[in-house]
Scaffold this motif. Structure first.
Motif, PDB file in Angstrom:
ATOM      1  N   ARG A 120       9.573  -8.835 -12.170  1.00  0.00           N
ATOM      2  CA  ARG A 120      10.907  -8.495 -11.657  1.00  0.00           C
ATOM      3  C   ARG A 120      11.373  -7.105 -12.048  1.00  0.00           C
ATOM      4  NH1 ARG A 120      13.716 -13.491  -9.882  1.00  0.00           N
ATOM      5  NH2 ARG A 120      12.228 -15.155 -10.229  1.00  0.00           N
ATOM      6  N   GLN A 121      10.444  -6.218 -12.318  1.00  0.00           N
ATOM      7  CA  GLN A 121      10.797  -4.827 -12.562  1.00  0.00           C
ATOM      8  C   GLN A 121      10.987  -4.088 -11.243  1.00  0.00           C
ATOM      9  OE1 GLN A 121       8.478  -2.789 -15.699  1.00  0.00           O
ATOM     10  NE2 GLN A 121       7.414  -4.755 -15.855  1.00  0.00           N
ATOM     11  N   LEU A 122      10.347  -4.617 -10.185  1.00  0.00           N
ATOM     12  CA  LEU A 122      10.435  -4.036  -8.850  1.00  0.00           C
ATOM     13  C   LEU A 122      10.840  -5.139  -7.893  1.00  0.00           C
ATOM     14  CD1 LEU A 122       9.957  -1.543  -7.057  1.00  0.00           C
ATOM     15  CD2 LEU A 122       7.576  -2.250  -6.869  1.00  0.00           C
ATOM     16  N   ALA A 123      11.998  -4.972  -7.260  1.00  0.00           N
ATOM     17  CA  ALA A 123      12.500  -5.987  -6.339  1.00  0.00           C
ATOM     18  C   ALA A 123      11.695  -5.981  -5.043  1.00  0.00           C
ATOM     19  CB  ALA A 123      13.971  -5.725  -6.035  1.00  0.00           C
ATOM     20  N   SER A 124      11.544  -7.167  -4.459  1.00  0.00           N
ATOM     21  CA  SER A 124      10.833  -7.279  -3.192  1.00  0.00           C
ATOM     22  C   SER A 124      11.335  -8.495  -2.430  1.00  0.00           C
ATOM     23  CB  SER A 124       9.329  -7.398  -3.425  1.00  0.00           C
ATOM     24  OG  SER A 124       9.018  -8.640  -4.010  1.00  0.00           O
ATOM     25  N   ILE A 125      10.964  -8.537  -1.167  1.00  0.00           N
ATOM     26  CA  ILE A 125      11.281  -9.704  -0.343  1.00  0.00           C
ATOM     27  C   ILE A 125      10.006 -10.149   0.357  1.00  0.00           C
ATOM     28  CG2 ILE A 125      13.705  -9.087   0.019  1.00  0.00           C
ATOM     29  CD1 ILE A 125      12.912  -8.110   2.800  1.00  0.00           C
TER      30      ILE A 125
ATOM     31  N   ARG B 131       7.477  -7.111   1.164  1.00  0.00           N
ATOM     32  CA  ARG B 131       8.057  -5.806   1.439  1.00  0.00           C
ATOM     33  C   ARG B 131       8.967  -5.404   0.289  1.00  0.00           C
ATOM     34  NH1 ARG B 131       4.422  -5.616   4.346  1.00  0.00           N
ATOM     35  NH2 ARG B 131       4.409  -5.524   6.609  1.00  0.00           N
ATOM     36  N   ILE B 132       8.961  -4.102   0.011  1.00  0.00           N
ATOM     37  CA  ILE B 132       9.766  -3.556  -1.071  1.00  0.00           C
ATOM     38  C   ILE B 132      10.808  -2.625  -0.448  1.00  0.00           C
ATOM     39  CG2 ILE B 132       9.763  -2.117  -3.150  1.00  0.00           C
ATOM     40  CD1 ILE B 132       6.570  -3.779  -2.080  1.00  0.00           C
ATOM     41  N   PRO B 133      12.094  -2.910  -0.628  1.00  0.00           N
ATOM     42  CA  PRO B 133      13.111  -1.998  -0.101  1.00  0.00           C
ATOM     43  C   PRO B 133      12.979  -0.627  -0.768  1.00  0.00           C
ATOM     44  CG  PRO B 133      14.085  -4.102  -0.714  1.00  0.00           C
ATOM     45  CD  PRO B 133      12.679  -4.098  -1.245  1.00  0.00           C
ATOM     46  N   ALA B 134      13.140   0.428   0.010  1.00  0.00           N
ATOM     47  CA  ALA B 134      13.007   1.788  -0.524  1.00  0.00           C
ATOM     48  C   ALA B 134      13.971   2.019  -1.679  1.00  0.00           C
ATOM     49  CB  ALA B 134      13.225   2.811   0.585  1.00  0.00           C
TER      50      ALA B 134
ATOM     51  N   PRO C 118       0.810  -1.234   0.000  1.00  0.00           N
ATOM     52  CA  PRO C 118       0.000   0.000   0.000  1.00  0.00           C
ATOM     53  C   PRO C 118       0.844   1.285   0.000  1.00  0.00           C
ATOM     54  CG  PRO C 118      -0.949  -1.580   1.504  1.00  0.00           C
ATOM     55  CD  PRO C 118       0.389  -2.143   1.066  1.00  0.00           C
ATOM     56  N   GLU C 119       2.006   1.264   0.650  1.00  0.00           N
ATOM     57  CA  GLU C 119       2.872   2.444   0.622  1.00  0.00           C
ATOM     58  C   GLU C 119       3.418   2.692  -0.780  1.00  0.00           C
ATOM     59  OE1 GLU C 119       4.601   2.541   5.181  1.00  0.00           O
ATOM     60  OE2 GLU C 119       5.573   1.221   3.721  1.00  0.00           O
ATOM     61  N   VAL C 120       3.792   1.632  -1.471  1.00  0.00           N
ATOM     62  CA  VAL C 120       4.269   1.770  -2.856  1.00  0.00           C
ATOM     63  C   VAL C 120       3.116   2.244  -3.747  1.00  0.00           C
ATOM     64  CG1 VAL C 120       5.218   0.546  -4.856  1.00  0.00           C
ATOM     65  CG2 VAL C 120       6.112   0.086  -2.560  1.00  0.00           C
ATOM     66  N   MET C 121       1.941   1.693  -3.531  1.00  0.00           N
ATOM     67  CA  MET C 121       0.761   2.126  -4.289  1.00  0.00           C
ATOM     68  C   MET C 121       0.557   3.630  -4.143  1.00  0.00           C
ATOM     69  SD  MET C 121      -1.881  -0.907  -3.167  1.00  0.00           S
ATOM     70  CE  MET C 121      -3.313   0.076  -3.545  1.00  0.00           C
ATOM     71  N   ALA C 122       0.646   4.114  -2.914  1.00  0.00           N
ATOM     72  CA  ALA C 122       0.434   5.538  -2.643  1.00  0.00           C
ATOM     73  C   ALA C 122       1.530   6.399  -3.257  1.00  0.00           C
ATOM     74  CB  ALA C 122       0.357   5.772  -1.141  1.00  0.00           C
ATOM     75  N   ARG C 123       2.757   5.951  -3.155  1.00  0.00           N
ATOM     76  CA  ARG C 123       3.871   6.748  -3.687  1.00  0.00           C
ATOM     77  C   ARG C 123       3.846   6.843  -5.201  1.00  0.00           C
ATOM     78  NH1 ARG C 123       9.236   5.865   0.048  1.00  0.00           N
ATOM     79  NH2 ARG C 123       8.164   6.103   2.039  1.00  0.00           N
ATOM     80  N   LEU C 124       3.472   5.742  -5.870  1.00  0.00           N
ATOM     81  CA  LEU C 124       3.449   5.734  -7.337  1.00  0.00           C
ATOM     82  C   LEU C 124       2.076   6.066  -7.921  1.00  0.00           C
ATOM     83  CD1 LEU C 124       5.656   2.602  -8.138  1.00  0.00           C
ATOM     84  CD2 LEU C 124       6.322   5.012  -8.143  1.00  0.00           C
ATOM     85  N   LYS C 125       1.061   6.122  -7.052  1.00  0.00           N
ATOM     86  CA  LYS C 125      -0.323   6.384  -7.500  1.00  0.00           C
ATOM     87  C   LYS C 125      -0.773   5.337  -8.519  1.00  0.00           C
ATOM     88  CE  LYS C 125      -0.524  10.524  -5.434  1.00  0.00           C
ATOM     89  NZ  LYS C 125       0.375  10.391  -4.321  1.00  0.00           N
ATOM     90  N   ILE C 126      -0.526   4.054  -8.170  1.00  0.00           N
ATOM     91  CA  ILE C 126      -0.923   2.945  -9.024  1.00  0.00           C
ATOM     92  C   ILE C 126      -1.711   1.931  -8.202  1.00  0.00           C
ATOM     93  CG2 ILE C 126       0.979   3.230 -10.664  1.00  0.00           C
ATOM     94  CD1 ILE C 126       2.463   0.962  -9.263  1.00  0.00           C
ATOM     95  N   SER C 127      -2.342   1.000  -8.881  1.00  0.00           N
ATOM     96  CA  SER C 127      -3.179   0.007  -8.206  1.00  0.00           C
ATOM     97  C   SER C 127      -2.348  -1.107  -7.585  1.00  0.00           C
ATOM     98  CB  SER C 127      -4.168  -0.606  -9.197  1.00  0.00           C
ATOM     99  OG  SER C 127      -3.481  -1.430 -10.113  1.00  0.00           O
TER     100      SER C 127
ATOM    101  N   ASP D 237      15.385   2.760  -7.457  1.00  0.00           N
ATOM    102  CA  ASP D 237      16.024   2.187  -8.657  1.00  0.00           C
ATOM    103  C   ASP D 237      15.010   2.018  -9.784  1.00  0.00           C
ATOM    104  OD1 ASP D 237      18.365   2.077  -7.193  1.00  0.00           O
ATOM    105  OD2 ASP D 237      18.279  -0.101  -6.884  1.00  0.00           O
ATOM    106  N   PHE D 238      13.814   1.550  -9.456  1.00  0.00           N
ATOM    107  CA  PHE D 238      12.759   1.369 -10.451  1.00  0.00           C
ATOM    108  C   PHE D 238      12.413   2.709 -11.109  1.00  0.00           C
ATOM    109  CE2 PHE D 238       8.185   1.730 -11.288  1.00  0.00           C
ATOM    110  CZ  PHE D 238       8.073   0.835 -12.329  1.00  0.00           C
ATOM    111  N   ILE D 239      12.250   3.739 -10.292  1.00  0.00           N
ATOM    112  CA  ILE D 239      11.895   5.060 -10.823  1.00  0.00           C
ATOM    113  C   ILE D 239      12.999   5.584 -11.730  1.00  0.00           C
ATOM    114  CG2 ILE D 239      11.497   7.485 -10.191  1.00  0.00           C
ATOM    115  CD1 ILE D 239      10.072   6.331  -7.634  1.00  0.00           C
ATOM    116  N   HIS D 240      14.259   5.457 -11.311  1.00  0.00           N
ATOM    117  CA  HIS D 240      15.371   5.916 -12.141  1.00  0.00           C
ATOM    118  C   HIS D 240      15.437   5.143 -13.463  1.00  0.00           C
ATOM    119  CE1 HIS D 240      17.105   8.807  -9.416  1.00  0.00           C
ATOM    120  NE2 HIS D 240      17.055   7.926  -8.423  1.00  0.00           N
TER     121      HIS D 240
END
Length: 62
Positions: free
Chosen positions: A31-36, A43-46, A11-20, A51-54
């Motif tokens: 695998r475009q966005l790393a997670s554990i 959980r997604i490391p900040a 949900p935090e990533v959803m809010a930051r990127l404004k995506i579903s 890195d995804f945004i860049h």
């Protein structure tokens, strides 16, 4: 915990990127966005979000 080591929830990533929610999970699945996974939670490391945004900005600039 430093900002680089911060773990974000979906949900935090959803809010930051404004995506579903499904889009976040699609990015993880492809695998475009790393997670554990910690137990049953994802959980997604900040730094992975940064890195995804860049990477996307570089793709758009090319």
């Amino acid at each position: 915990m430093t900002a680089d080591a911060e773990l974000l929830t979906v949900p935090e990533v959803m809010a930051r990127l404004k995506i579903s929610r499904s889009t976040v999970y699609d990015l993880i699945r492809t695998r475009q966005l790393a997670s554990i996974t910690l137990g049953r939670v994802r959980r997604i490391p900040a730094h992975a979000l940064t890195d995804f945004i860049h990477a996307r900005l570089e793709q758009e600039a090319a």
